[in-house]
Design an enzyme around this catalytic site. Structure first.
Site, PDB file in Angstrom:
ATOM      1  N   ASP A   1     -37.942  23.782  19.595  1.00 42.61           N
ATOM      2  CA  ASP A   1     -39.175  23.502  18.854  1.00 42.61           C
ATOM      3  C   ASP A   1     -39.851  22.316  19.548  1.00 42.61           C
ATOM      4  O   ASP A   1     -39.294  21.696  20.456  1.00 42.61           O
ATOM      5  CB  ASP A   1     -38.906  23.245  17.364  1.00 42.61           C
ATOM      6  CG  ASP A   1     -40.177  23.473  16.521  1.00 42.61           C
ATOM      7  OD1 ASP A   1     -41.275  23.577  17.111  1.00 42.61           O
ATOM      8  OD2 ASP A   1     -40.085  23.545  15.284  1.00 42.61           O
TER       9      ASP A   1
HETATM   10  C1  BGC Z   1     -43.393  23.831  14.531  1.00 41.57           C
HETATM   11  C2  BGC Z   1     -43.174  25.251  15.013  1.00 41.57           C
HETATM   12  C3  BGC Z   1     -44.325  25.670  15.906  1.00 41.57           C
HETATM   13  C4  BGC Z   1     -44.465  24.689  17.034  1.00 41.57           C
HETATM   14  C5  BGC Z   1     -45.554  25.039  18.023  1.00 41.57           C
HETATM   15  C6  BGC Z   1     -43.738  22.876  15.656  1.00 41.57           C
HETATM   16  O1  BGC Z   1     -44.123  21.646  15.185  1.00 41.57           O
HETATM   17  O2  BGC Z   1     -42.233  23.403  13.858  1.00 41.57           O
HETATM   18  O3  BGC Z   1     -43.042  26.109  13.925  1.00 41.57           O
HETATM   19  O4  BGC Z   1     -44.107  26.961  16.372  1.00 41.57           O
HETATM   20  O5  BGC Z   1     -44.748  23.409  16.492  1.00 41.57           O
HETATM   21  O6  BGC Z   1     -46.805  24.873  17.481  1.00 41.57           O
END
Ligand code: BGC
Length: 724
Positions: free
Chosen positions: A266
């Protein structure tokens, strides 16, 4: 390309080129490279060289066919081996045509429609140049304080798994043949939905049995459906950040489940291992993540800066890097990018398809099927001749798309006030804001009271704005904001019927509105066509049929509250609530305000004749369970008939109820239908103390009804396998 060609390609890559494939950056790094060939601010801050960007493997968050074509072309002109970029984004509940939030989609209990919504999202995204969506998010949730409950389909592992599969099917379709589909990336592995106290990114700690029983099934379901990618979660699992958790990633995901696709961190979650206290520095963080099997690092440079040294020192084996790169190349190949780096990106098709009428129709349909009628003392649907005062901060709000609405444009959303105006006779509707989300003025109040004066009924449009849920949107107080409760109090004094419509992203504590209103409709964030869908329900053109997939608490003090809980050794006898030494609160019922599976219709249904084909089940002989459902009201309606079981005595304690199936019946007034279920021994299995997945012979209860609380009940015995 054939696999051996991919391996040839891998063999031609320099170490730096390989490691760069593992790096994912937002598009502005690329645009920076393009303009002057200069190292831009963010690159310098991150210690990323222009060369790394030139060889980096994927881009996050860019969309728009022309923009992606431009970046891809510029990139390809510089990339030595002609390896195209992958473009990924969070297409969570729609690209530009925005569907209701996933928690609302769950309330439809209609995975087929969820699949359709994902297919539309994929088509709009793919013609706009995207290749991968960071969806579905299938984290099981039990705590509405957590803002991200809006992204999931709720608290039940069985239902979540059905939706998980449906979303994957919808996004991916036949990925290799159809360039208008996306690769899906299931997230957040694992158990991100169980943060302590509902505070985002917080610690998750649970037994492995619990993890496997409730939290893992929906991720596994996505993989069984062929989901191409997995994203790690921010939280720790058993004390180790998921992103560096070898047991979880190598052990369960790859070795046990055989997942051979791309695993992405993530956002910054590799580097965050330092803050967690599981790595001294970027180098240690990179070491833990690559060993755990994370292929792509999102938005931090731990890999690009440290893998060369880790290789040189022999701490990390070259095969780990080669495997990761190969998985990424394989995905690019599967998407056909080597032959056609632009894939579906097509500005003309984009203009045709994105936010087109047909897509909006599906969004409308899904919204009508996901608004849950929570209460109705007969004031809804609105009477044709009624004078209606529509009051509240959501009366004319376009903030109804919800968090993660991608390319959705608020101004394009159909507002409730506009839609209601179109549906009521001219002059019958008055509209006033009454207050803002968090504040109320004397002037607003007076305007609202004035509008209500001549009305036969007040429709109150209340809620949370979209920033109050979603990522980073945890709350400790999940009531409606004080200003809105104040408005309710004033309007209630008028003694007129009140129907409240609530727009929000989580189960709320409805104190201050549930008892005060005569009807309550949970609209969630209903998406692009939200106002039209809600208005059609209010005027009765559509009969609501949705059912909650997450319990609504009496108060935040009950949280976590979920239907599939244990009985305890001292369960509360509802007839003896004054007893002290039982498992209860002295200031609140144990039961939630509204249970899982709950939702009303404008008609009523009566259940009878719960029948089992036998009083004994054997592993080879499933049971047939049937129930009669009669539409006792005056309108046609759809009822979701739910089947739950309880294993009365297990090696491990089993929940009071577990959903095992459901059937939808569409019934005309006076018509009855029979819902029939097959129940097999396999459905009675669970994770035992040794983590084995088996059933226990003995007595089971089977419940069938309209929600997880109001059910008919029968018993049967599961014969032991030796006897069978
Ligand atoms: C979130 C994810 C997301 C990623 C990319 C993160 O902060 O937890 O769910 O896919 O950002 O935007």
């Amino acid at each position: 390309m054939e696999n051996h060609q991919l391996i040839d390609l891998l063999n031609q890559m320099t170490l730096e080129e390989k490691i760069a494939q593992l790096l994912q950056l937002t598009a502005h790094f690329h645009e920076g490279t393009e303009s002057e060939g200069q190292i831009t601010g963010p690159m310098e801050e991150m210690g990323i060289s222009e060369q790394m960007v030139t060889a980096s493997g994927s881009v996050l968050g860019l969309s728009g066919a022309q923009a992606i074509i431009d970046v891809q072309k510029a990139y390809m002109s510089k990339n030595r081996l002609g390896i195209p970029l992958l473009f990924m984004a969070d297409v969570v509940h729609g690209f530009k045509t925005i569907f209701p939030i996933p928690l609302a989609i769950g309330s439809s209990w209609e995975p087929e429609l969820a699949e359709k919504s994902a297919e539309i999202s994929a088509r709009e995204s793919a013609v706009s140049g995207l290749h991968v969506t960071f969806a579905p998010m299938v984290d099981l949730v039990r705590d509405p304080r957590w803002g991200r409950v809006m992204e999931t389909t709720g608290e039940d592992p069985y239902l979540n798994s059905l939706f998980s599969r449906a979303f994957v099917r919808g996004y991916q379709g036949n990925l290799q043949e159809d360039t208008e589909r996306l690769a899906a990336c299931v997230k957040h592995f694992a158990a991100y939905g169980a943060p302590e106290g509902g505070r985002d990114y917080n610690t998750v700690d649970m037994s492995e049995r619990n993890l496997r029983e409730y939290y893992l099934p929906a991720y596994k379901a996505a993989l069984d459906e062929g989901c191409e990618m997995v994203m790690t979660s921010f939280n720790t699992v058993d004390g180790i950040p998921a992103t560096g958790n070898e047991k979880l990633m190598r052990g369960i995901l790859r070795d046990e489940w055989g997942f051979d696709g791309v695993l992405i961190s993530d956002w910054a979650s590799i580097r965050e291992m330092i803050a967690h206290g599981a790595a001294e520095d970027d180098c240690e963080a990179a070491y833990r993540a690559i060993r755990a099997g994370v292929d792509i690092e999102m938005m931090t440079p731990c890999y690009v800066q440290n893998l060369p040294e880790l290789l040189q020192s022999g701490r990390v084996d070259k095969t780990l890097i080669d495997e990761a790169v190969l998985r990424i190349l394989r995905l690019k190949n599967k998407l056909g990018l080597f032959e056609n780096p632009l894939r579906g990106a097509d500005p003309e098709r984009e203009r045709e398809l994105v936010f087109c009428k047909e897509h909006r129709k599906v969004s409308y349909e899904l919204a009508t099927k996901s608004c849950v009628l929570l209460k109705n003392n007969g004031v809804l649907p609105l009477q044709h001749e009624s004078n209606v005062a529509l009051i509240g901060p959501f009366a004319q709000s376009d903030d109804i798309l919800g968090w993660w609405s991608c390319e959705g444009v608020k101004e394009d959303a159909v507002k409730l006030g506009t839609a209601l105006e179109e549906r009521l006779q001219s002059g019958k509707l008055r509209v006033a804001n009454g207050c803002d989300i968090h504040s109320i003025t004397q002037e607003q109040l007076e305007e609202a009271l004035e509008a209500a004066q001549t009305a036969d009924i007040i429709v109150l449009a209340l809620g949370e704005d979209s920033s109050m849920s979603g990522e980073g949107g945890s709350r400790t107080d999940i009531r409606l904001p004080e200003a809105q409760l104040e408005l309710v109090k004033h309007l209630q004094k008028l003694g007129k019927p009140i129907a409240a419509v609530i727009f929000n992203g989580r189960p709320l504590d409805l104190q201050g509105v549930f008892n005060e209103a005569d009807a309550v409709l949970e609209a969630w964030f209903p998406g692009s066509e939200g106002g039209a869908a809600v208005a059609d329900i209010l005027v009765g053109r559509v009969n609501p049929s949705a059912k909650l997939t997450m319990s609504f608490p009496q108060s935040v003090g009950q949280v976590p509250v979920y239907y599939n809980r244990f009985n305890t050794g001292r369960p509360l006898d509802p007839l003896k609530t004054e007893e002290r030494y039982v498992s209860k609160y002295i200031d609140s019922p144990n039961e939630p305000l509204l249970p899982f599976g709950y939702g009303l219709s404008y008609t009523t249904f009566e259940y009878s004749d719960l029948t089992l084909s036998s009083l004994e089940m054997t592993p080879n002989q499933p049971l047939t369970v049937s129930v009669k459902v009669l539409n006792t009201g005056t309108r046609a309606g759809v009822e979701t008939v739910q089947l739950y079981i309880r294993d009365v005595s297990g090696e491990v304690v089993r929940p009071l109820r577990e959903l095992k199936g459901y059937k939808k019946l569409k019934l005309a007034p006076g018509e009855h239908g029979i819902a029939t279920f097959t129940l097999t021994e396999e459905q009675l299995r669970y994770h035992h103390s040794d983590l084995g997945f088996t059933s226990d012979p003995g007595t089971f209860h089977v419940f069938v009804g309209s929600n997880s609380r109001d059910t008919l009940e029968q018993k049967f015995k599961l014969a032991s396998s030796q006897l069978a």
